[in-house]
Design a protein around this motif. Structure first.
Motif, mmCIF file in Angstrom:
data_model
loop_
_atom_site.group_PDB
_atom_site.id
_atom_site.type_symbol
_atom_site.label_atom_id
_atom_site.label_comp_id
_atom_site.label_asym_id
_atom_site.label_seq_id
_atom_site.Cartn_x
_atom_site.Cartn_y
_atom_site.Cartn_z
ATOM 1 N N PRO A 211 0.814 -1.227 0.000
ATOM 2 C CA PRO A 211 0.000 0.000 0.000
ATOM 3 C C PRO A 211 0.846 1.275 0.000
ATOM 4 C CG PRO A 211 -0.785 -1.548 1.671
ATOM 5 C CD PRO A 211 0.479 -2.121 1.128
ATOM 6 N N ALA A 212 2.026 1.221 0.602
ATOM 7 C CA ALA A 212 2.870 2.425 0.632
ATOM 8 C C ALA A 212 3.319 2.800 -0.778
ATOM 9 C CB ALA A 212 4.086 2.179 1.524
ATOM 10 N N GLN A 213 3.595 1.787 -1.586
ATOM 11 C CA GLN A 213 4.009 2.080 -2.965
ATOM 12 C C GLN A 213 2.846 2.661 -3.773
ATOM 13 O OE1 GLN A 213 6.540 -0.583 -5.212
ATOM 14 N NE2 GLN A 213 7.149 -1.660 -3.353
ATOM 15 N N ILE A 214 1.647 2.144 -3.509
ATOM 16 C CA ILE A 214 0.474 2.697 -4.208
ATOM 17 C C ILE A 214 0.336 4.182 -3.869
ATOM 18 C CG2 ILE A 214 -2.049 2.675 -4.348
ATOM 19 C CD1 ILE A 214 -1.982 -0.310 -4.059
ATOM 20 N N ASP A 215 0.443 4.494 -2.588
ATOM 21 C CA ASP A 215 0.308 5.901 -2.181
ATOM 22 C C ASP A 215 1.386 6.768 -2.832
ATOM 23 O OD1 ASP A 215 -1.861 5.277 -0.674
ATOM 24 O OD2 ASP A 215 -0.801 5.208 1.251
ATOM 25 N N ALA A 216 2.628 6.230 -2.906
ATOM 26 C CA ALA A 216 3.724 7.001 -3.503
ATOM 27 C C ALA A 216 3.463 7.254 -4.987
ATOM 28 C CB ALA A 216 5.044 6.261 -3.322
ATOM 29 N N VAL A 217 2.928 6.233 -5.672
ATOM 30 C CA VAL A 217 2.646 6.375 -7.106
ATOM 31 C C VAL A 217 1.537 7.407 -7.333
ATOM 32 C CG1 VAL A 217 1.597 5.169 -9.074
ATOM 33 C CG2 VAL A 217 3.469 4.110 -7.812
ATOM 34 N N VAL A 218 0.503 7.324 -6.514
ATOM 35 C CA VAL A 218 -0.618 8.265 -6.666
ATOM 36 C C VAL A 218 -0.130 9.698 -6.410
ATOM 37 C CG1 VAL A 218 -2.838 8.989 -5.702
ATOM 38 C CG2 VAL A 218 -2.405 6.572 -6.155
ATOM 39 N N ALA A 219 0.691 9.878 -5.361
ATOM 40 C CA ALA A 219 1.175 11.226 -5.030
ATOM 41 C C ALA A 219 2.101 11.758 -6.125
ATOM 42 C CB ALA A 219 1.911 11.203 -3.690
#
Lengths: 477, 267
Positions: free
Chosen positions: A390-398
């Motif tokens: 999930p942390a990578q998803i958040d980083a990609v979205v940001a």
């Protein structure tokens, strides 16, 4: 309250027959997203109508039962436009797959919208004609999907996106009426509803049939693959080509990460020290195409190109194009998940913008590769990552939001061909004021006054949608 | 933003400040009130043009009847009028028309709000293309303020392939000019039927510019359209779906019917 899945299956089976209705765990999993897999939401039922009347029957049933519905072509969309955001019924166009009429003298063709893009060209290529829009997904994506997203592709630079190639449509409105717009000679002086329907991302109704324009194949094509020692030299060459007034049919750029993946997958060769490549195609009358490609070669060498290879025959040309067409697929070697962003800037701003993209990715600690339609400034930064984290998803979205914000600051757009869908709905305020968004809402209301037809897409803060946003995010398994 | 009412202090905006050319990216932002002639004069210095025939005619033999006709038809119109009428023109086969050129528009709603759709780039699919829909809408839904348009190098315009009858000029009556576009397969037949009424014809778009006789209307063909020039659009025909949708959009955008009432046959 939404009907349960079993009741829906029973009712829809009575309308369409058992062969055209599917439900169950595997169906829910297969249809819970399109090629944008960050957000997911499962349907209760998927139906496969084979005519306009059957689509209208399903839509009217959904309206009567207060069940949301979402149309879907091949599911290759990259912004979540075919994700059934509030569940309900997915209306697949898979069986709307017939070419209904070919009118060669008037260079037009009537097809159902589940027909695959390349099948349209295949039907007329022996007569020297083709359907010009060529999204990278064209071997699987459907005419209906292309219409919904107003798809582009490498040859958009010269031939335009999907809109100018659609002459008329039959559309089932969100309340189940069958409406026909256009279909005759193009260019009528009055207001053209096709301008609104093409690119409406399935919000104004479900297009079931369309007349498409057939374009003559070019007499001659010249294709060059040009290697550069730096990304900046490559992007400055793009600006110089466009600024010179040469209008290539295609002007595509790929950076080193893409080239490495393509070399590993397909054996593409390029000179040592290459950091970026351009694929340039000029077409038209033989002398004009040759003159243009030579102009391109001169500009590229002035900008420090390491090598300019011009295809000597059709097989070499096809090999050049593999690098471009299969580039994103080849990236599957880099990570389990790829999210391809889609922003647009004026081409003159490309050199600075690309440096910004690399800086954002580095800061976020995620990988990025670039393969895109450089000629019209249509960027596709591809982030590669693992969506189980999930942390990578958040980083990609940001990171994606930062890049989109910069596109808009430079006078560009959030999307050049992938659409807003669910992916960029919360970014619309970056580009449009409240008043502008009210206009968008009014346009939706021309045809769609309810909340059932492809809900929660494109226009932010729609009634009944905001509370669901968290539910869609990060449920990949 | 709202247009101030009379009780507020006046706000003056120099409309000329909206004019901006990007030579590198081949686009121009222009106030809707500029004439197309003025726009192309400004662009000429940079080797660019909005490829509307009427403003390009000076590049060809200036005394040809076609040039005189086109100049009369198009030069004096403002950009806003020209977009609003969306007349066919003689470079359409080569370079398209307003719907192909508009990247972005700003406009006033009937409520007085200033709004925008599109973006200042050639490729954009964010939101509905309302800026393209208003092409040809004759001011029925919004009042245009400015447009961002595609421009092209002047030298990319090719020679015209227009058919001009030898007796051109014997029968010019501007008030009776009609424009008729038919399918390619009907073009020769339509030309023959119109015969001496034809002013000129464009085989690239199968469009005939002609002079209607008092006795009868035009012979119609499947899938064609016909329009008169600069009058209320008696010949703009609407299918039931089209007429319904026009009424619907009028209700939504101009509920009190302030903007050009009665135009487009909306009742």
């Amino acid at each position: 309250m939404l009907l349960d899945s079993e009741s829906m299956v029973r009712a829809l089976t009575s309308l369409l027959g058992a062969e055209a209705v599917r439900a169950g765990r595997s169906v829910e999993r297969a249809y819970d997203c399109d090629a944008y897999s960050v957000d997911r939401s499962a349907p209760s039922v998927v139906v496969f109508p084979s005519s306009t009347d059957e689509v209208a029957l399903v839509v009217r049933w959904c309206c009567a039962q207060d069940v949301p519905f979402t149309a879907r072509g091949a599911g290759t969309g990259l912004s979540g436009g075919a994700m059934p955001a509030l569940g309900g019924v997915v209306i697949s166009t898979k069986r709307l797959n017939r070419i209904l009429e070919v009118d060669l003298p008037n260079r037009r063709l009537l097809a159902q919208t589940g027909v695959v893009n390349t099948h349209l060209t295949a039907a007329v290529v022996e007569h020297g004609l083709h359907f010009a829009p060529d999204p990278s997904s064209q071997s699987v994506s459907t005419l209906g999907g292309n219409i919904a997203e107003n798809s582009g592709g490498p040859h958009t630079l010269k031939y335009g996106v999907t809109a100018p190639h659609i002459l008329g449509v039959t559309m089932v409105s969100p309340d189940g009426e069958v409406l026909v717009f256009g279909g005759g000679v193009p260019g009528a002086p009055g207001p053209d509803f096709l301008s609104l329907i093409v690119g409406s991302e399935g919000l104004l109704g479900i297009v079931t049939e369309a007349w498409v324009k057939l374009t003559p194949l070019p007499e001659a094509v010249e294709t060059a693959l040009i290697a550069f020692p730096t990304v900046r030299a490559c992007s400055e060459t793009v600006s110089a080509i466009i600024g010179s007034g040469v209008l290539p049919a295609a002007l595509e750029m790929m950076d080193r990460k893409i080239l490495e993946a393509v070399r590993a997958a397909f054996g593409l060769e390029y000179p040592e020290g290459t950091e970026a490549m351009l694929l340039v195609e000029c077409d038209g009358a033989p002398a004009a195409a040759l003159q243009e490609i030579n102009q391109v070669r001169t500009i590229a060498l002035e900008k420090g190109a390491l090598e300019v290879r011009i295809a000597q025959d059709e097989s070499e040309r096809k090999k050049f194009w593999i690098a471009r067409k299969k580039g994103i697929g080849a990236m599957g070697r880099l990570a389990p998940t790829i999210v391809t962003h889609d922003g647009v800037i004026p081409p003159s701003k490309l050199p600075d913008m690309l440096e910004f993209v690399y800086a954002v990715a580095e800061e976020a600690g995620i990988g990025v590769a670039n393969i895109f339609h450089a000629g019209d400034g249509n960027l596709h930064p591809c982030f590669y990552f693992d969506d189980r984290d999930p942390a990578q998803i958040d980083a990609v979205v940001a990171a994606g939001e930062k890049i989109m914000r910069r596109c808009v600051e430079l006078g560009g757009s959030l999307t050049g061909e992938h659409g807003i869908g669910i992916e960029k709905i919360d970014m619309m305020h970056l580009m449009f004021s409240e008043a502008d968004l009210r206009v968008q809402g009014l346009v939706k209301q021309i045809f769609n006054t309810g909340t059932l037809c492809n809900p929660c897409k494109v226009i932010p803060n729609q009634k009944g949608c905001t509370e669901h946003v968290r539910r869609w995010r990060g449920v990949a398994t | 933003m709202r247009i101030p009412d009379a009780t507020q202090p006046p706000i003056c905006i120099s409309i000329d400040d909206l004019f901006e050319v990007s030579e590198q990216d081949f686009m121009v932002t222009v106030p809707a009130g500029w004439s197309t002639f003025r726009l192309n004069q400004e662009l000429q210095a940079k080797g660019l043009i909005v490829p509307r025939y009427g403003s390009f005619r000076h590049e060809f033999e200036s005394e040809s009847p076609l040039n005189i006709a086109s100049g009369f038809l198009f030069d004096s119109l403002t950009v806003g009028e020209s977009v609003g009428w969306n007349h066919p023109h003689l470079l359409e086969g080569q370079h398209g028309n307003w719907r192909d050129w508009i990247f972005e528009a700003t406009y006033l709603l009937a409520s007085g709000e200033l709004c925008r759709s599109g973006a200042r780039i050639s490729k954009n699919v964010a939101g509905f293309d309302f800026h393209k829909f208003i092409v040809g809408s004759r001011g029925a839904f919004v009042l245009p303020v400015s447009f961002t348009l595609r421009v092209i190098p002047r030298n990319s315009i090719r020679e015209l392939e227009i058919r001009i009858p030898s007796n051109y000029g014997d029968f010019v009556d501007w008030d009776k000019m009609m424009i008729h576009r038919v399918m390619q397969t009907d073009f020769e037949d339509a030309l023959q039927r119109l015969d001496e009424s034809t002013w000129f014809a464009d085989p690239n778009t199968s469009t005939i510019f002609y002079h209607i006789s008092p006795a009868g209307g035009p012979v119609r063909y499947p899938g064609d359209w016909v329009t008169d020039l600069g009058r209320p659009g008696d010949y703009l025909e609407h299918t039931p779906a089209y007429a319904w949708a026009l009424r619907r959009i009028k209700e939504l955008f101009d509920p009190t019917n302030k903007l050009n009432p009665g135009i487009l046959g909306i009742v």
